[in-house]
Design a protein around this motif. Structure first.
Motif, PDB file in Angstrom:
ATOM      1  N   PRO A  23      -5.149 -34.495  41.805  1.00 56.25           N
ATOM      2  CA  PRO A  23      -6.440 -34.397  42.501  1.00 56.25           C
ATOM      3  C   PRO A  23      -7.041 -35.744  42.859  1.00 56.25           C
ATOM      4  N   ASN A  24      -6.881 -36.738  41.975  1.00 53.77           N
ATOM      5  CA  ASN A  24      -7.386 -38.071  42.300  1.00 53.77           C
ATOM      6  C   ASN A  24      -6.718 -38.618  43.559  1.00 53.77           C
ATOM      7  N   PHE A  25      -5.410 -38.427  43.644  1.00 47.93           N
ATOM      8  CA  PHE A  25      -4.669 -38.956  44.791  1.00 47.93           C
ATOM      9  C   PHE A  25      -5.071 -38.239  46.078  1.00 47.93           C
ATOM     10  N   ILE A  26      -5.286 -36.950  45.989  1.00 46.61           N
ATOM     11  CA  ILE A  26      -5.713 -36.188  47.173  1.00 46.61           C
ATOM     12  C   ILE A  26      -7.061 -36.701  47.683  1.00 46.61           C
ATOM     13  N   ILE A  27      -7.981 -36.969  46.767  1.00 38.50           N
ATOM     14  CA  ILE A  27      -9.298 -37.503  47.149  1.00 38.50           C
ATOM     15  C   ILE A  27      -9.140 -38.892  47.769  1.00 38.50           C
ATOM     16  N   GLN A  28      -8.218 -39.685  47.261  1.00 39.89           N
ATOM     17  CA  GLN A  28      -7.958 -41.011  47.828  1.00 39.89           C
ATOM     18  C   GLN A  28      -7.384 -40.900  49.239  1.00 39.89           C
ATOM     19  N   GLN A  83     -18.629 -41.545  44.546  1.00 38.31           N
ATOM     20  CA  GLN A  83     -19.486 -40.381  44.332  1.00 38.31           C
ATOM     21  C   GLN A  83     -18.743 -39.079  44.641  1.00 38.31           C
ATOM     22  N   ASP A  84     -17.917 -39.117  45.682  1.00 36.04           N
ATOM     23  CA  ASP A  84     -17.155 -37.935  46.073  1.00 36.04           C
ATOM     24  C   ASP A  84     -16.178 -37.533  44.975  1.00 36.04           C
ATOM     25  N   GLU A  85     -15.481 -38.536  44.411  1.00 42.28           N
ATOM     26  CA  GLU A  85     -14.499 -38.247  43.360  1.00 42.28           C
ATOM     27  C   GLU A  85     -15.172 -37.660  42.123  1.00 42.28           C
ATOM     28  N   VAL A  86     -16.271 -38.290  41.692  1.00 44.15           N
ATOM     29  CA  VAL A  86     -16.981 -37.799  40.505  1.00 44.15           C
ATOM     30  C   VAL A  86     -17.489 -36.382  40.732  1.00 44.15           C
ATOM     31  N   SER A  87     -18.107 -36.127  41.889  1.00 47.69           N
ATOM     32  CA  SER A  87     -18.690 -34.804  42.166  1.00 47.69           C
ATOM     33  C   SER A  87     -17.621 -33.727  42.237  1.00 47.69           C
ATOM     34  N   GLN A  88     -16.529 -34.034  42.945  1.00 49.39           N
ATOM     35  CA  GLN A  88     -15.458 -33.044  43.064  1.00 49.39           C
ATOM     36  C   GLN A  88     -14.850 -32.713  41.699  1.00 49.39           C
ATOM     37  N   LEU A  89     -14.626 -33.747  40.882  1.00 50.95           N
ATOM     38  CA  LEU A  89     -13.950 -33.514  39.607  1.00 50.95           C
ATOM     39  C   LEU A  89     -14.866 -32.861  38.577  1.00 50.95           C
ATOM     40  N   VAL A  90     -16.173 -33.138  38.610  1.00 48.87           N
ATOM     41  CA  VAL A  90     -17.105 -32.441  37.718  1.00 48.87           C
ATOM     42  C   VAL A  90     -17.107 -30.953  38.033  1.00 48.87           C
ATOM     43  N   ALA A  91     -17.158 -30.618  39.325  1.00 49.76           N
ATOM     44  CA  ALA A  91     -17.133 -29.206  39.716  1.00 49.76           C
ATOM     45  C   ALA A  91     -15.826 -28.543  39.282  1.00 49.76           C
ATOM     46  N   LYS A  92     -14.729 -29.258  39.468  1.00 45.87           N
ATOM     47  CA  LYS A  92     -13.436 -28.718  39.048  1.00 45.87           C
ATOM     48  C   LYS A  92     -13.384 -28.548  37.526  1.00 45.87           C
ATOM     49  N   ASP A  93     -13.940 -29.510  36.798  1.00 47.28           N
ATOM     50  CA  ASP A  93     -13.963 -29.435  35.336  1.00 47.28           C
ATOM     51  C   ASP A  93     -14.701 -28.191  34.858  1.00 47.28           C
ATOM     52  N   MET A  94     -15.889 -27.974  35.399  1.00 42.52           N
ATOM     53  CA  MET A  94     -16.710 -26.838  34.961  1.00 42.52           C
ATOM     54  C   MET A  94     -15.987 -25.518  35.212  1.00 42.52           C
ATOM     55  N   LYS A  95     -15.335 -25.423  36.355  1.00 40.10           N
ATOM     56  CA  LYS A  95     -14.576 -24.210  36.678  1.00 40.10           C
ATOM     57  C   LYS A  95     -13.376 -24.051  35.755  1.00 40.10           C
ATOM     58  N   ALA A  96     -12.652 -25.150  35.515  1.00 41.00           N
ATOM     59  CA  ALA A  96     -11.452 -25.096  34.668  1.00 41.00           C
ATOM     60  C   ALA A  96     -11.808 -24.751  33.227  1.00 41.00           C
ATOM     61  N   VAL A  97     -12.909 -25.307  32.714  1.00 42.85           N
ATOM     62  CA  VAL A  97     -13.335 -25.005  31.344  1.00 42.85           C
ATOM     63  C   VAL A  97     -13.700 -23.535  31.216  1.00 42.85           C
ATOM     64  N   ALA A  98     -14.434 -23.010  32.203  1.00 44.54           N
ATOM     65  CA  ALA A  98     -14.825 -21.594  32.165  1.00 44.54           C
ATOM     66  C   ALA A  98     -13.592 -20.688  32.186  1.00 44.54           C
ATOM     67  N   GLU A  99     -12.617 -21.037  33.020  1.00 46.14           N
ATOM     68  CA  GLU A  99     -11.390 -20.235  33.105  1.00 46.14           C
ATOM     69  C   GLU A  99     -10.598 -20.319  31.805  1.00 46.14           C
ATOM     70  N   ALA A 100     -10.527 -21.505  31.235  1.00 44.48           N
ATOM     71  CA  ALA A 100      -9.767 -21.688  29.991  1.00 44.48           C
ATOM     72  C   ALA A 100     -10.404 -20.897  28.854  1.00 44.48           C
ATOM     73  N   ARG A 101     -11.729 -20.928  28.770  1.00 48.14           N
ATOM     74  CA  ARG A 101     -12.418 -20.177  27.712  1.00 48.14           C
ATOM     75  C   ARG A 101     -12.243 -18.675  27.901  1.00 48.14           C
ATOM     76  N   ALA A 102     -12.273 -18.238  29.148  1.00 47.78           N
ATOM     77  CA  ALA A 102     -12.104 -16.807  29.416  1.00 47.78           C
ATOM     78  C   ALA A 102     -10.688 -16.354  29.078  1.00 47.78           C
ATOM     79  N   LYS A 103      -9.721 -17.205  29.336  1.00 46.99           N
ATOM     80  CA  LYS A 103      -8.319 -16.869  29.056  1.00 46.99           C
ATOM     81  C   LYS A 103      -8.044 -16.853  27.558  1.00 46.99           C
ATOM     82  N   GLY A 104      -8.648 -17.803  26.841  1.00 51.31           N
ATOM     83  CA  GLY A 104      -8.606 -17.777  25.380  1.00 51.31           C
ATOM     84  C   GLY A 104      -7.330 -18.249  24.722  1.00 51.31           C
ATOM     85  N   ASP A 105      -6.450 -18.938  25.463  1.00 51.33           N
ATOM     86  CA  ASP A 105      -5.193 -19.359  24.839  1.00 51.33           C
ATOM     87  C   ASP A 105      -5.201 -20.826  24.416  1.00 51.33           C
ATOM     88  N   ILE A 106      -6.346 -21.504  24.578  1.00 53.63           N
ATOM     89  CA  ILE A 106      -6.492 -22.855  24.048  1.00 53.63           C
ATOM     90  C   ILE A 106      -7.792 -22.924  23.253  1.00 53.63           C
TER      91      ILE A 106
END
Length: 338
Positions: free
Chosen positions: A39-44, A267-290
């Motif tokens: 994702p970092n490279f894509i933003i670059q 700013q773009d990198e930080v904003s995009q990755l924070v949004a991705k983080d929040m979504k990934a954490v929610a999905e991981a918690r819902a899945k329950g395998d970590i």
């Protein structure tokens, strides 16, 4: 691999050709410290395309993934030699040249939010400090980016500082490596591109790598099911720098566009990755395998106390490291942060 001689021939031909591109057009090759698809490279890559649009096509930047031309810790020399024109890379990779690079790249425990680091770089002397470090190597520092406060990848449960003792882990060269060693871990310096394989083969048990969403997307949580989030340790300075002679040869308006575009990239990198983080954490918690581990403030403070003692030790190793330490301490003190 492009050679210096080959580059000189190409430049000569482009200048002498009667129907060559307008003299105000500039084509640059930048190498990233991130792999293709990251994702970092894509933003670059998006940044490089945006620079072309903002300059009306007067600047063209080709973004290359890590290892395309030289190794991740060789880009500085390649830029100075004209083999590459620039890079977007973790500054800590050059700690072997001067410990000052490791200290400014990741003064572990200094920053709890990306904006704190950005303010230091823009208004606290950080940008001038970086240029004093890289210009002797033939580079010009344009600006700082970061993927943000990193999560921590672990295959074993980690709930505090005591759990770091004896932990086999990946950490980049420089400050991060030394702080984890001081905390009792056994850090090794391997490139980010080898983190998955090293975890999978149990060469390491944990890794300082990047943000939660990127770790998740690259499958690290499939083999390391005890991430620590939010991170407690690391927020790297990822520099955007280019060959100083080529920077100096740019018209002032293009220099300004590049400078502002890098601020936007940050700013773009930080904003995009924070949004991705929040979504990934929610999905991981819902899945329950970590199992996500969130350190208490007490444990975070213990780790920071270990880290700050290392700053002073690094400051003794070179004149430049002392300059980084003094500038950093003056700024943090002035902001009531230390």
């Amino acid at each position: 691999m492009k050679t210096l001689a080959g580059a000189a021939v190409a430049i000569t031909m482009s200048v002498s050709a009667p129907f060559a591109a307008n003299a105000q057009d500039y084509s640059f090759k930048f190498q990233s410290s991130d792999p293709a698809g990251n994702p970092n490279f894509i933003i670059q890559q998006e940044w490089a395309e945006r620079v072309g649009t903002l300059t009306g096509g007067r600047i063209s930047i080709e973004m290359l993934p890590v290892g395309s031309v030289v190794e991740h810790n060789e880009t500085q020399d390649a830029i100075a030699a004209g083999i590459l024109d620039g890079h977007i890379t973790d500054t800590s990779y050059f700690s072997g040249k001067d410990p000052a690079f490791g200290l400014i790249a990741n003064p572990v425990g200094a920053w709890s939010d990306p904006q704190e680091m950005f303010r230091f770089m823009e208004y606290g002397g950080g940008k001038e400090l970086m240029n004093s470090l890289v210009e002797p190597y033939g580079l010009h520092f344009i600006g700082a980016t970061t993927p943000g406060l990193e999560a921590f990848v672990s295959a074993v449960p980690l709930d505090g500082v005591d759990d770091l003792k004896g932990l086999k882990m990946r950490a980049p060269e420089g400050m991060v490596n030394e702080v984890f060693a001081a905390a009792g871990a056994t850090p090794v310096n391997i490139p980010g591109s080898e983190v998955f394989t090293s975890l999978d083969k149990k060469v390491i048990e944990a890794a300082d790598y990047t943000v939660f969403s990127t770790n998740q997307a690259q499958g690290l949580h499939d083999i390391a099911k005890h991430p620590v989030y939010p991170g407690f340790h690391s927020m790297p300075l990822v520099e955007v720098s280019m060959n100083k002679a080529k920077w100096d040869g740019l018209p002032a308006d293009l220099q300004e566009i590049l400078t502002v575009s890098v601020r936007d990239l940050a700013q773009d990198e930080v904003s995009q990755l924070v949004a991705k983080d929040m979504k990934a954490v929610a999905e991981a918690r819902a899945k329950g395998d970590i199992t996500i581990h969130n350190w208490s403030q007490e444990e975070r403070n213990k780790f920071r106390a270990i880290a700050t003692k290392q700053w002073a030790k690094v400051a003794e190793r070179s004149e430049n490291a002392k300059k980084v330490y003094d500038t950093l301490m003056e700024y943090l003190t002035s902001q009531g942060m230390i």
